[in-house]
Design an enzyme around this catalytic site. Structure first.
Site, short mmCIF file in Angstrom:
data_model
loop_
_atom_site.label_atom_id
_atom_site.label_comp_id
_atom_site.label_asym_id
_atom_site.label_seq_id
_atom_site.Cartn_x
_atom_site.Cartn_y
_atom_site.Cartn_z
N PHE A 76 0.93 -1.67 -0.64
CA PHE A 76 0.25 -0.45 0.01
C PHE A 76 0.63 1.07 0.09
CE2 PHE A 76 0.15 2.48 3.89
CZ PHE A 76 0.60 1.91 4.46
N LYS A 77 2.26 1.46 0.05
CA LYS A 77 2.97 2.69 0.42
C LYS A 77 2.69 2.76 -0.87
CE LYS A 77 5.18 1.53 5.36
NZ LYS A 77 3.83 0.57 5.10
#
Ligand SMILES: *Cc1c(COP(=O)(O)O)cnc(C)c1O
Length: 492
Positions: free
Chosen positions: A110-111
């Protein structure tokens, strides 16, 4: 609107671009929005907006000094076909569970949601603030931020990026993803310590005026790509709205209906973004904070005491192996009624004795949060049971969230529709995931297991891990925790 202040000092306010460029406030506090803006559209419109349109609406409220065309251009470049799903952050409904999949970006975690836009925001900020020095991005990573930041900043003119990761604290795939990073301006350093050591080291370099002056004379300025940077945090608010819009579209909820979100948590960035979304007007009932065995946040929500003095566990969800959750400082600021002296006092206590306690009044303001945790055994058990029952293969971090939700649901009897935030692809943690399914995979390594996973999922493995075992290793530097500062100076 759109101005920023510090969690530790009352200031007039700085613009979003100054806050992005600087990363952290002078006295060591974190930048927070002076006011959290309410949304300027109706919830029913959510179902009609594309991810990019929504991103513009949300970010424009927080980054109001960035001109429309500039912000639109940043968004356009960030959320393009480097994401392998055109909806960018799809909600998968298995019939039983809603998963908000945030791993469709280039590095499979998700970064990417924030780090694909941060480099563009950083360049805009540099321009708006008349900053002539090259920006040196210092990043501590528990595994996923590092690769996502490297991917985002590689070959970006006017920047250099240095990533510190715990040598023995990341998965094989995560490590290989970082060490094979190309780009003249990228530097990756393994440290002999854990993530907290890396993060503390980076924060102390960022807060060191003498060092700052030294590198300034060489034409550099430090900033950060960690979620202490508001340029990381704000783009993460978007996908909670996006998720709600998809739930509306799928006729799973009605406009205005409350939902819960379960967020696998480490540094408290992702869940803080959900908190901001709620403050802005998204109908979220409970913010369920899921921890692994490093359950410092679980204890915090239960007792009101934050205590990092405990054993550090290396778990199957390494990106959450954290004892000092930086972004909690921002929550403390909000729940204390913006009491900067109180926040400063607590942060000093954390630094000096490793713990602090919040007031009863602050605890009352935490009632929208629920803390839970799951150990590795529980985590692996749900990976298997969900795969068998729902045909859905979760990564270990997502599985922590799932396991916590199961317990929440059982204990709280809350039937509110709930979104599990799915933070990484199972392909990043092949050994833990595959061995959870079957013992026969125990003896195989992460790279061989990429292919086994591809076989059982019957779909091509994502581009981000394809042939990773064959790529040349470009980075060989390692250092002791005490040598981080020295290492930075050697690189520059
Ligand atoms: C970083 C990360 C987390 C934790 O997110 P925070 O914002 O640090 O709380 C959870 N899961 C994965 C896969 C991550 O990479």
């Amino acid at each position: 609107m759109g101005m920023y202040t510090s969690t530790r000092k009352k200031i007039e306010g700085v613009t979003s671009t100054a806050a992005i460029l600087q990363g952290i406030s002078e006295e060591g506090g974190l930048f927070v929005p002076k006011t959290i803006p309410p949304i300027d559209f109706k919830l029913e419109e959510l179902s009609k907006l594309t991810y990019k349109q929504l991103a513009y609406h949300i970010m424009n409220l927080f980054f109001s000094n960035i001109h429309k065309e500039d912000l639109e251009r940043c968004i356009e470049k960030a959320y393009d076909n480097k994401f392998d799903d055109s909806s960018i952050a799809p909600v998968r409904n298995t019939g039983n569970t809603y998963f908000l999949e945030l791993f469709h970006g280039p590095t499979l975690a998700f970064k990417d949601m924030a780090l694909s836009i941060l480099p563009y925001l950083m360049l805009i900020s540099k321009q708006y603030e008349n900053e002539e020095n090259d920006i040196v991005i210092l990043t501590a990573t528990s595994g996923d931020t590092g690769k996502a930041a490297l991917e985002g900043f590689a070959n970006v003119q006017g920047t250099k990026i240095i990533v510190f990761f715990p040598e023995d604290g990341v998965s094989e795939v995560q490590k290989r993803q970082m060490l094979t990073q190309k780009g003249e301006n990228t530097f990756v350093v393994g440290i002999k310590g854990n993530f907290d050591d890396a993060q503390t080291g980076v924060k102390s370099i960022l807060g060191n005026a003498e060092l700052e002056a030294k590198i300034q004379s060489k034409g550099y300025k430090f900033s950060s790509a960690n979620s202490i940077n508001i340029g990381r945090l704000i783009p993460q608010v978007v996908y909670y709205f996006c998720a709600y819009g998809q739930m509306l579209n799928q006729n799973e909820i009605e406009v205005g209906e409350m939902i819960n979100v379960v967020v696998p948590t480490g540094n408290f960035g992702n869940i803080l973004a959900a908190f901001y979304a709620k403050q802005m007007g998204l109908p979220i009932k409970k913010l369920i904070c899921a921890s692994n065995e490093n359950k410092v946040l679980f204890d915090f929500f239960k007792t009101g005491t934050y205590d990092r003095n405990r054993k550090f566990h290396l778990t199957a969800s390494p990106s959450m192996d954290i004892l000092v959750s930086s972004n909690l400082e921002r929550l403390l600021y909000h729940i204390s009624g913006e009491d900067v002296d109180k926040v400063t006092e607590m942060m000093n206590a954390l630094k000096e004795k490793g713990n602090y306690q919040i007031t009863d009044k602050m605890r009352e303001n935490l009632k929208d949060f629920y803390g839970g945790y799951a150990d590795d055994i529980e985590t692996k058990k749900v990976i298997r049971s969900v795969y068998e029952k729902e045909g859905y293969l979760m990564d270990t971090h997502t599985a922590v969230a799932y396991a916590v939700y199961e317990k929440y649901h059982l204990n709280q009897k809350d039937d509110t529709k709930t979104i599990i935030v799915s933070t990484a692809s199972p392909y990043k943690f092949t050994h833990s995931v595959m061995s959870a399914l079957d013992e026969k995979y125990n003896h195989m390594n992460d790279f061989a297991l990429l292919h086994e996973m591809e076989k059982i999922l019957e779909e091509k493995m994502p581009y981000g891990v394809k042939d990773i075992e064959k790529k040349p290793i470009c980075h060989h530097k390692t250092c002791e925790v005490m040598e981080m500062q020295k290492t930075v100076l050697e690189i520059l």
